[in-house]
Design an enzyme around this catalytic site. Structure first.
Site, PDB file in Angstrom:
ATOM      1  N   HIS A  32      -6.861  -6.121  -0.397  1.00  8.10           N
ATOM      2  CA  HIS A  32      -5.700  -5.291  -0.064  1.00  8.10           C
ATOM      3  C   HIS A  32      -4.919  -5.978   1.047  1.00  8.10           C
ATOM      4  CE1 HIS A  32      -3.680  -1.480  -0.561  1.00  8.10           C
ATOM      5  NE2 HIS A  32      -3.738  -1.212   0.731  1.00  8.10           N
TER       6      HIS A  32
ATOM      7  N   ASP B 132      -8.568  -6.060  -5.378  1.00  2.00           N
ATOM      8  CA  ASP B 132      -8.195  -4.927  -4.532  1.00  2.00           C
ATOM      9  C   ASP B 132      -8.913  -3.681  -5.042  1.00  2.00           C
ATOM     10  OD1 ASP B 132      -7.040  -2.943  -3.018  1.00  2.00           O
ATOM     11  OD2 ASP B 132      -4.986  -3.664  -3.268  1.00  2.00           O
TER      12      ASP B 132
ATOM     13  N   SER C  25       0.824  -1.189   0.000  1.00  3.53           N
ATOM     14  CA  SER C  25       0.000   0.000   0.000  1.00  3.53           C
ATOM     15  C   SER C  25       0.873   1.260   0.000  1.00  3.53           C
ATOM     16  CB  SER C  25      -0.961  -0.041   1.194  1.00  3.53           C
ATOM     17  OG  SER C  25      -1.980   0.910   1.048  1.00  3.53           O
TER      18      SER C  25
END
Length: 803
Positions: free
Chosen positions: A521, A490, A370
């Protein structure tokens, strides 16, 4: 159970013997034994927790060699053979006889589980070769047998007696004592002055390194730049969430071109460097538990140092947060420059005591998911020296593609109302120190206001603010090899981010690898079906320790987890196969048909407005909104969307890349948007949306070291559909995201847009569906305005890449 091992290197018997000797598993005396006695000695050494010969014999006596005979009795009356060897081997790997495999045919279970095995076993050399491979084979707990032995203390005799890392099957082994890891803090001096105090911003850096690095061993670094590392301001961020219930407004038509909004860095002279009063090799500050990544934990036992830094505007660092800007990139790069020896750091923020990364071999990798993977990508685009590779997971490649889509404000999935300013506040952990925050309160307030203005939620257009946060512009500068990892489901960092990076890297002379999984995610280094940690170990041993383990050739270029068959990973040469079919599907009433058929005339219509009670309800129950939107029959939203479906697939197909829609559309206002979903219709058990926990703390990353949960995607209850992809477009951004097109009410316009990239296995018998709607309750602004849309069927189609 099915295991997929892509990091298991096939090697010669000569190399196997040398490596077995190197890890002290065999010695010369053992080589003079008979094959059967050798086998027994190898098995006894598989119990390092047994500290005496009697204890080892007790452990081996618990293993069955055949249906009725314990191993210790078997070797007295029979010779080793394939069946007995793998009966014992499977038990050592954690399989249970008669539950997981049959003692009369162990190879059946081995083949079913996709484990490696040897077909011949008659000589000492055969036994040693097969045992080497067994040590490299994954156990039921998702790690190699040698990793399991390590967690039981096999490498404990190496602790404190190593001059460098030890490699087995091309991968570094956990021979470093994690109880003696050195933890220290330094403050790297950047070239930035984001808090405008006339001094260069100092960046807090946390280091964890092997004790041996203090006595001559130079070690490489896995570096994670994480703005979350020093804490977050969740409540402050929540208060700043933007209202999604706002009207989509008409944008004044413009002829804006890219040159008008292109970001151009302004040259500036940084403040003078701090004076150095003395130089030292001893840090003055330590820390307790870091905000760690378990892949880094795994590597710490194997001769790698782990470095963490939260960057500007975080607790104990100088500066203010900026969210994705060039200043954030510069802060991440400054740490690498300290590690490569070209930048100064200090032991504290006041007295000028300089310290270098004298223990580092100047080879650096970046890791993380991320925001962490995003900063790794950003740093790579600078071409900084010493950054040999990055492992970017679920990373943003352009912040516009995170917070916007097609000229619209589109929230990351699960965070409606978030934007760059909200994330800036959440990560501004410098606010947690009252006296320190007081010094920068006013400058941060101004910075935050500039971000709010620059992100421009009123138009949703791509502008200079977003161009400054587009790392794809600087792809040509990349020198580091890149491994990209991303979830095909995601909807936080959407797949477009990794697809665009992957496609752009084709024009850069670096090695790039891609792993696509079925998760959202998430991290995937604790999944049972894939040897991800082994793969990254192989890769980093190659990139940071220069081990000639053929990692470039061994690891697949593209690795994709299948969405139909559990625990199945397939290798490909590219995201979109060189030989693929482009199929054009035309719209008929309720149908998607081949372009070879005559398209239907006429138009299909839908409205966006909902009854007020439904509008309020769906905002609070997004799963029900999704269910109603996708339901083909008796849907409460049948007037608020159009649904087109193909006939049943006559064979399995794989959809690759970006689904592309062309629509001829009119709306009754001077503003409007379209949203699209590509759907797999067909009742089936599908992989769950999140992995199932198979064993709490089932993964051990060394001897008496850290652990992780073992997880795997499993088939959930039957569902009638699965969303494959989605996309959105503002009808006034038909030609670009920065130029506003005219939109007259009740006039038809052609739009062309691409949905989020996918790699989807569509089974035989299933139907492919396209849903056309406007307001996306979970992502777009939602005004519940009286908007109506009309689609000309003859001029509308869907294009897909199939293999």
């Amino acid at each position: 159970m099915r295991y997929n091992q892509f990091a298991h290197i096939k090697t010669s018997l000569k190399n196997k013997l040398a490596e077995l000797n190197q890890i002290h598993y065999v010695d010369q005396a053992m080589l003079h034994a008979t094959p059967t006695k050798l086998w027994l000695q190898l098995v006894e050494k598989a119990f390092p927790q047994a500290l005496s010969l009697a204890a080892k014999k007790q452990k081996t006596a618990a293993l069955l060699a055949d249906e009725t005979t314990p191993l210790t009795d078997y070797v007295k009356k029979a010779d080793v053979n394939i069946q007995a060897f793998y009966n014992v081997g499977l038990q050592l790997l954690g399989f249970e006889p008669e539950k997981d495999f049959s003692l009369s045919d162990p190879l059946e279970a081995i083949k079913k589980s996709n484990l490696s095995y040897q077909e011949q076993l008659s000589t000492k050399e055969d036994v040693l070769s097969a045992w080497y491979d067994l040590l490299c084979t994954h156990t039921t707990s998702g790690q190699t047998l040698l990793d399991k032995l390590a967690s039981l203390g096999y490498f404990k005799p190496f602790f404190g007696n190593v001059s460098g890392p030890l490699f087995f099957n091309g991968k570094a082994q956990p021979i470093f004592d994690t109880n003696k890891l050195i933890r220290e803090v330094v403050y790297v001096e950047s070239d930035l002055d984001t808090d405008k105090d006339g001094q260069r911003d100092l960046l807090k850096v946390e280091i964890i390194r092997p004790e041996e690095s203090s006595s001559g061993l130079k070690v490489p670094v896995v570096y994670t730049a994480s703005p979350y590392n020093q804490g977050t301001n969740d409540i402050d961020g929540q208060k700043m969430m933007h209202n999604m219930n706002t009207t989509l407004t008409h944008k004044k038509p413009s002829d804006t071109n890219y040159a008008a909004i292109e970001y151009r860095a302004k040259s500036s002279v940084p403040p003078v460097p701090r004076s150095i009063t003395r130089e030292t090799t001893i840090a003055e500050e330590s820390f307790g538990r870091e905000f760690s990544y378990t892949l880094n934990d795994y590597l710490l036992a194997r001769g790698f140092a782990a470095v963490y830094s939260a960057g500007i505007g975080t607790l104990d660092s100088d500066g203010v947060r900026t969210c994705g800007s060039p200043a954030e990139t510069a802060a991440a790069v400054a740490v690498i420059e300290w590690l490569n020896g070209t930048r100064i750091a200090f032991t504290n923020k006041t007295d000028g005591a300089a310290i270098s990364a004298w223990w580092c071999n100047k080879n650096i990798a970046m890791t993380g998911k991320s925001y962490l993977g995003t900063l790794a990508t950003a740093a790579a685009t600078t071409g900084v020296t010493g950054l040999k590779t990055i492992i970017s997971e679920a990373a943003i490649s352009s912040w516009y593609d995170y917070y916007r889509d097609g000229g619209l404000v589109v929230a990351p999935g699960g965070f409606p109302g978030e934007d760059a300013d909200v994330l800036t506040m959440e990560c501004f952990s410098r606010k947690k120190q009252a006296a320190d925050y007081l010094k920068v309160k006013d400058i941060f307030k101004k910075q935050l206001a500039d971000i709010t203005g620059g992100q421009d939620r009123s138009t949703g257009n791509y502008n200079t603010f977003w161009d400054a946060r587009n790392y794809l512009k600087n792809i040509s500068k990349i020198k580091a090899d890149i491994i990209m990892v991303h979830g095909l489901n995601d909807w936080n960092v959407k797949p477009r981010n990794v697809f665009n990076l992957w496609q752009s890297l084709k024009h850069v002379p670096v090695t790039s690898k891609l792993i696509l999984h079925q998760g959202q995610h998430i991290y995937i280094n604790n999944m049972r079906s894939l040897d991800f940690n082994d793969m990254m170990n192989l890769w980093l041993s190659f990139k940071l320790y220069n081990i000639d383990n053929h990692a470039k050739d061994v690891l697949p270029d593209v690795l994709v987890q299948d969405n139909v068959t559990p625990e199945t990973w397939n290798s490909f040469t590219d995201w979109i196969a060189p030989q693929h079919n482009v199929e054009k599907l035309c719209l008929r009433p309720h149908e998607l048909v081949s372009s070879k058929l005559e398209p239907a005339e006429g138009a299909a219509n839908f409205q966006d407005k909902l009854p007020s009670a439904d509008f309020e309800y769906y905002q609070k129950h997004l799963n029900i909104w999704m269910k109603d939107l996708l339901s083909p029959d008796h849907s409460p939203l049948k007037h608020n969307r159009l649904l087109f479906r193909t006939a049943a697939m006559d064979k399995d197909k794989i959809i690759q890349g970006e689904p592309e829609v062309t629509m001829n559309v009119a709306t009754n206002k001077n503003h409007g948007m379209l949203s699209f979903m590509l759907i797999d219709y067909g009742t089936a058990r599908r992989l769950g949306s999140i992995p199932t926990t198979l064993e709490r703390k089932g993964l051990n990353y060394g001897f008496q070291w850290r652990e992780d949960d073992l997880v795997e995607f499993s088939l959930a209850e039957k569902t009638p559909w699965k969303m494959i992809s989605k996309g959105h477009i503002n009808l006034q951004n038909r030609h670009s995201n920065w130029k506003n097109d005219e939109l007259q009410p009740n006039s038809f316009y052609t739009i062309n847009t691409k949905l989020q990239p996918t790699f989807y296995h569509l089974p035989k018998g299933h139907h492919l569906g396209l849903i056309i709607y406007a307001t996306d309750m979970g992502m777009t602004v939602r005004a519940n305005e009286d908007l109506a849309y009309s689609i000309k069927l003859a001029d509308s189609c869907l294009k897909l890449n199939f293999i």
